[in-house]
Scaffold this motif. Sequence first.
Motif, PDB file in Angstrom:
ATOM      1  N   SER A  10     -14.362 -54.719   4.226  1.00 22.62           N
ATOM      2  CA  SER A  10     -13.692 -53.617   4.938  1.00 22.62           C
ATOM      3  C   SER A  10     -14.140 -53.559   6.393  1.00 22.62           C
ATOM      4  CB  SER A  10     -13.919 -52.250   4.290  1.00 22.62           C
ATOM      5  OG  SER A  10     -13.248 -51.256   5.063  1.00 22.62           O
ATOM      6  N   VAL A  11     -13.309 -54.134   7.253  1.00 23.03           N
ATOM      7  CA  VAL A  11     -13.660 -54.219   8.671  1.00 23.03           C
ATOM      8  C   VAL A  11     -13.637 -52.855   9.343  1.00 23.03           C
ATOM      9  CG1 VAL A  11     -11.282 -54.713   9.426  1.00 23.03           C
ATOM     10  CG2 VAL A  11     -13.225 -55.519  10.799  1.00 23.03           C
ATOM     11  N   ARG A  12     -12.768 -51.958   8.914  1.00 22.56           N
ATOM     12  CA  ARG A  12     -12.743 -50.624   9.546  1.00 22.56           C
ATOM     13  C   ARG A  12     -13.983 -49.826   9.165  1.00 22.56           C
ATOM     14  NH1 ARG A  12      -7.073 -47.793   8.499  1.00 22.56           N
ATOM     15  NH2 ARG A  12      -7.454 -48.597   6.393  1.00 22.56           N
ATOM     16  N   PHE A  13     -14.384 -49.889   7.893  1.00 24.19           N
ATOM     17  CA  PHE A  13     -15.546 -49.121   7.451  1.00 24.19           C
ATOM     18  C   PHE A  13     -16.829 -49.644   8.092  1.00 24.19           C
ATOM     19  CE2 PHE A  13     -18.919 -48.199   4.263  1.00 24.19           C
ATOM     20  CZ  PHE A  13     -18.843 -46.812   4.295  1.00 24.19           C
ATOM     21  N   ARG A  14     -16.874 -50.938   8.404  1.00 25.92           N
ATOM     22  CA  ARG A  14     -18.109 -51.546   8.913  1.00 25.92           C
ATOM     23  C   ARG A  14     -17.978 -52.020  10.356  1.00 25.92           C
ATOM     24  NH1 ARG A  14     -20.191 -51.343   3.910  1.00 25.92           N
ATOM     25  NH2 ARG A  14     -18.718 -51.989   2.279  1.00 25.92           N
ATOM     26  N   ILE A  15     -17.040 -51.446  11.102  1.00 24.33           N
ATOM     27  CA  ILE A  15     -16.799 -51.917  12.461  1.00 24.33           C
ATOM     28  C   ILE A  15     -18.045 -51.791  13.335  1.00 24.33           C
ATOM     29  CG2 ILE A  15     -15.866 -49.691  13.205  1.00 24.33           C
ATOM     30  CD1 ILE A  15     -14.781 -53.224  14.380  1.00 24.33           C
ATOM     31  N   VAL A  29     -16.180 -67.644  18.042  1.00 28.52           N
ATOM     32  CA  VAL A  29     -15.129 -67.415  17.060  1.00 28.52           C
ATOM     33  C   VAL A  29     -15.747 -66.724  15.853  1.00 28.52           C
ATOM     34  CG1 VAL A  29     -13.359 -68.472  15.600  1.00 28.52           C
ATOM     35  CG2 VAL A  29     -13.922 -69.500  17.819  1.00 28.52           C
ATOM     36  N   LEU A  30     -15.081 -65.680  15.366  1.00 30.59           N
ATOM     37  CA  LEU A  30     -15.547 -64.965  14.183  1.00 30.59           C
ATOM     38  C   LEU A  30     -14.446 -64.992  13.128  1.00 30.59           C
ATOM     39  CD1 LEU A  30     -17.473 -63.107  12.587  1.00 30.59           C
ATOM     40  CD2 LEU A  30     -16.436 -61.159  13.792  1.00 30.59           C
ATOM     41  N   CYS A  31     -14.763 -65.599  11.976  1.00 24.46           N
ATOM     42  CA  CYS A  31     -13.848 -65.618  10.844  1.00 24.46           C
ATOM     43  C   CYS A  31     -14.268 -64.527   9.860  1.00 24.46           C
ATOM     44  CB  CYS A  31     -13.885 -66.978  10.153  1.00 24.46           C
ATOM     45  SG  CYS A  31     -13.345 -68.348  11.193  1.00 24.46           S
ATOM     46  N   LEU A  32     -13.373 -63.601   9.602  1.00 24.67           N
ATOM     47  CA  LEU A  32     -13.659 -62.486   8.710  1.00 24.67           C
ATOM     48  C   LEU A  32     -12.891 -62.653   7.408  1.00 24.67           C
ATOM     49  CD1 LEU A  32     -13.397 -59.499  11.218  1.00 24.67           C
ATOM     50  CD2 LEU A  32     -15.509 -60.384  10.210  1.00 24.67           C
ATOM     51  N   GLN A  33     -13.529 -62.269   6.308  1.00 34.19           N
ATOM     52  CA  GLN A  33     -12.849 -62.199   5.023  1.00 34.19           C
ATOM     53  C   GLN A  33     -12.980 -60.788   4.449  1.00 34.19           C
ATOM     54  OE1 GLN A  33     -15.820 -64.582   4.826  1.00 34.19           O
ATOM     55  NE2 GLN A  33     -14.620 -65.745   6.331  1.00 34.19           N
ATOM     56  N   GLU A  34     -12.086 -60.490   3.540  1.00 31.66           N
ATOM     57  CA  GLU A  34     -12.041 -59.183   2.874  1.00 31.66           C
ATOM     58  C   GLU A  34     -11.973 -58.047   3.907  1.00 31.66           C
ATOM     59  OE1 GLU A  34     -13.808 -57.246  -1.228  1.00 31.66           O
ATOM     60  OE2 GLU A  34     -14.908 -58.890  -0.292  1.00 31.66           O
ATOM     61  N   THR A  35     -11.037 -58.186   4.829  1.00 29.98           N
ATOM     62  CA  THR A  35     -10.867 -57.161   5.870  1.00 29.98           C
ATOM     63  C   THR A  35     -10.279 -55.876   5.309  1.00 29.98           C
ATOM     64  OG1 THR A  35      -8.718 -58.125   6.437  1.00 29.98           O
ATOM     65  CG2 THR A  35     -10.635 -58.826   7.735  1.00 29.98           C
ATOM     66  N   LYS A  36      -9.494 -55.964   4.247  1.00 30.24           N
ATOM     67  CA  LYS A  36      -8.962 -54.793   3.522  1.00 30.24           C
ATOM     68  C   LYS A  36      -8.130 -53.872   4.407  1.00 30.24           C
ATOM     69  CE  LYS A  36     -12.519 -54.544  -0.089  1.00 30.24           C
ATOM     70  NZ  LYS A  36     -13.542 -53.684  -0.738  1.00 30.24           N
ATOM     71  N   VAL A  37      -7.276 -54.459   5.255  1.00 26.27           N
ATOM     72  CA  VAL A  37      -6.472 -53.622   6.145  1.00 26.27           C
ATOM     73  C   VAL A  37      -5.206 -54.381   6.523  1.00 26.27           C
ATOM     74  CG1 VAL A  37      -7.650 -54.465   8.236  1.00 26.27           C
ATOM     75  CG2 VAL A  37      -6.537 -52.223   8.255  1.00 26.27           C
ATOM     76  N   THR A  38      -4.118 -53.652   6.676  1.00 27.64           N
ATOM     77  CA  THR A  38      -2.891 -54.270   7.160  1.00 27.64           C
ATOM     78  C   THR A  38      -3.030 -54.577   8.647  1.00 27.64           C
ATOM     79  OG1 THR A  38      -1.965 -52.059   7.519  1.00 27.64           O
ATOM     80  CG2 THR A  38      -1.411 -53.151   5.436  1.00 27.64           C
ATOM     81  N   ASN A  53     -10.310 -61.372  22.812  1.00 24.95           N
ATOM     82  CA  ASN A  53      -8.914 -61.029  23.080  1.00 24.95           C
ATOM     83  C   ASN A  53      -7.917 -61.838  22.268  1.00 24.95           C
ATOM     84  OD1 ASN A  53      -9.456 -59.066  25.154  1.00 24.95           O
ATOM     85  ND2 ASN A  53     -10.069 -60.776  26.461  1.00 24.95           N
ATOM     86  N   HIS A  54      -8.391 -62.889  21.619  1.00 26.32           N
ATOM     87  CA  HIS A  54      -7.507 -63.735  20.816  1.00 26.32           C
ATOM     88  C   HIS A  54      -7.719 -63.375  19.347  1.00 26.32           C
ATOM     89  CE1 HIS A  54      -6.836 -66.188  24.416  1.00 26.32           C
ATOM     90  NE2 HIS A  54      -8.134 -66.038  24.626  1.00 26.32           N
ATOM     91  N   GLN A  55      -6.689 -62.869  18.699  1.00 23.50           N
ATOM     92  CA  GLN A  55      -6.831 -62.357  17.345  1.00 23.50           C
ATOM     93  C   GLN A  55      -5.633 -62.787  16.502  1.00 23.50           C
ATOM     94  OE1 GLN A  55      -7.467 -58.104  17.445  1.00 23.50           O
ATOM     95  NE2 GLN A  55      -8.883 -58.217  19.190  1.00 23.50           N
ATOM     96  N   LEU A  56      -5.914 -63.444  15.389  1.00 28.43           N
ATOM     97  CA  LEU A  56      -4.879 -63.779  14.423  1.00 28.43           C
ATOM     98  C   LEU A  56      -5.251 -63.125  13.094  1.00 28.43           C
ATOM     99  CD1 LEU A  56      -4.000 -67.498  15.198  1.00 28.43           C
ATOM    100  CD2 LEU A  56      -2.636 -65.460  15.660  1.00 28.43           C
ATOM    101  N   LEU A  57      -4.314 -62.365  12.556  1.00 29.87           N
ATOM    102  CA  LEU A  57      -4.591 -61.506  11.415  1.00 29.87           C
ATOM    103  C   LEU A  57      -3.685 -61.856  10.242  1.00 29.87           C
ATOM    104  CD1 LEU A  57      -4.530 -58.112  13.376  1.00 29.87           C
ATOM    105  CD2 LEU A  57      -6.474 -59.677  13.103  1.00 29.87           C
ATOM    106  N   HIS A  58      -4.244 -61.796   9.069  1.00 26.04           N
ATOM    107  CA  HIS A  58      -3.466 -61.928   7.839  1.00 26.04           C
ATOM    108  C   HIS A  58      -3.986 -60.851   6.903  1.00 26.04           C
ATOM    109  CE1 HIS A  58      -1.912 -64.733   4.388  1.00 26.04           C
ATOM    110  NE2 HIS A  58      -1.207 -63.630   4.507  1.00 26.04           N
ATOM    111  N   GLY A  59      -3.436 -59.669   7.054  1.00 27.99           N
ATOM    112  CA  GLY A  59      -3.981 -58.509   6.380  1.00 27.99           C
ATOM    113  C   GLY A  59      -3.238 -58.126   5.115  1.00 27.99           C
ATOM    114  N   GLN A  60      -3.865 -57.205   4.383  1.00 30.72           N
ATOM    115  CA  GLN A  60      -3.312 -56.705   3.136  1.00 30.72           C
ATOM    116  C   GLN A  60      -3.958 -55.349   2.881  1.00 30.72           C
ATOM    117  OE1 GLN A  60      -3.342 -59.698   0.115  1.00 30.72           O
ATOM    118  NE2 GLN A  60      -3.025 -58.258  -1.554  1.00 30.72           N
ATOM    119  N   PRO A  61      -3.206 -54.358   2.416  1.00 31.64           N
ATOM    120  CA  PRO A  61      -3.797 -53.038   2.207  1.00 31.64           C
ATOM    121  C   PRO A  61      -4.792 -53.019   1.055  1.00 31.64           C
ATOM    122  CG  PRO A  61      -1.534 -53.087   1.410  1.00 31.64           C
ATOM    123  CD  PRO A  61      -1.757 -54.378   2.126  1.00 31.64           C
TER     124      PRO A  61
END
Length: 260
Positions: A10-15, A29-38, A53-61
């Motif tokens: 959860s990237v929002r909870f642990r920002i 470069v930072l690769c994140l998993q289990e972001t838990k957010v759209t 500033n460069h961000q590629l996202l593949h999110g899911q609620p």
Amino acid sequence: MKVASWNINSVRFRIEIVERFLREHQPDVLCLQETKVTDDLFPAGPFRQLGYNHQLLHGQPMHHGVAIISRIPIREDNRLDWQANKEARHIGVALDNGVRIENVYVPAGGEVADRVANPKFGQKLDFLERMIDWSSDLKCPTILTGDFNVAPLDSDVWSHKQLRTTVSHTEVEIETLDRLKAAADWVDVGREFVPAPDRLFTWWSYRARDWSDSDRGRRLDHMWVTPDLAGKAVSHVVHEPCRGWGKPSDHVPIVTEFAF
């Protein structure tokens, strides 16, 4: 160039701890998993304020989700459905130097190591089989990183004897991961710098009353490279202290520095 990987749970909870990590260690470069957010709710602003500033996202609620955040240009957004059900578990990019970074979140596989009794375990094995097929056709220098949810070596877990029937360290998972490694002759960067049988963990359960004292860890997070990049890796660090920060993930970041 430093490439980091972190299952953040959860990237929002642990920002706040993500920001702290970026300020203190400054990966490129930072690769994140289990972001838990759209994607529309991803906390892009705090990363931009730190120069990412460069961000590629593949999110899911609520579940899964992966992202690649970078201070350097990243291109060719690629998403492979290795789960075969459209879960957000992979995102891949290309760097300007021709190197690809593939960020993956392999399913945990449930609690029972039996495909019939536990369909989630079968899904995990099938996921890895699709990765094997993909690896067999690789044609460019590639960094494969993320939460593999498999601890393959005896010294990748706190007790091989007690965990050999536990999901993440079973014989069939290890055999499948070994075949994935062989499919592209992948080099396990972590074990290049910390050879077995030395202890090397990246995950400690929330169930432990004191994760540090009990040290019942597993190495679930990995950084692999194709053979043409093996000589470019100059260091690999597992940032264990992050497990003790406020509102921690149960995983810690791993960082490999490359001399490109």
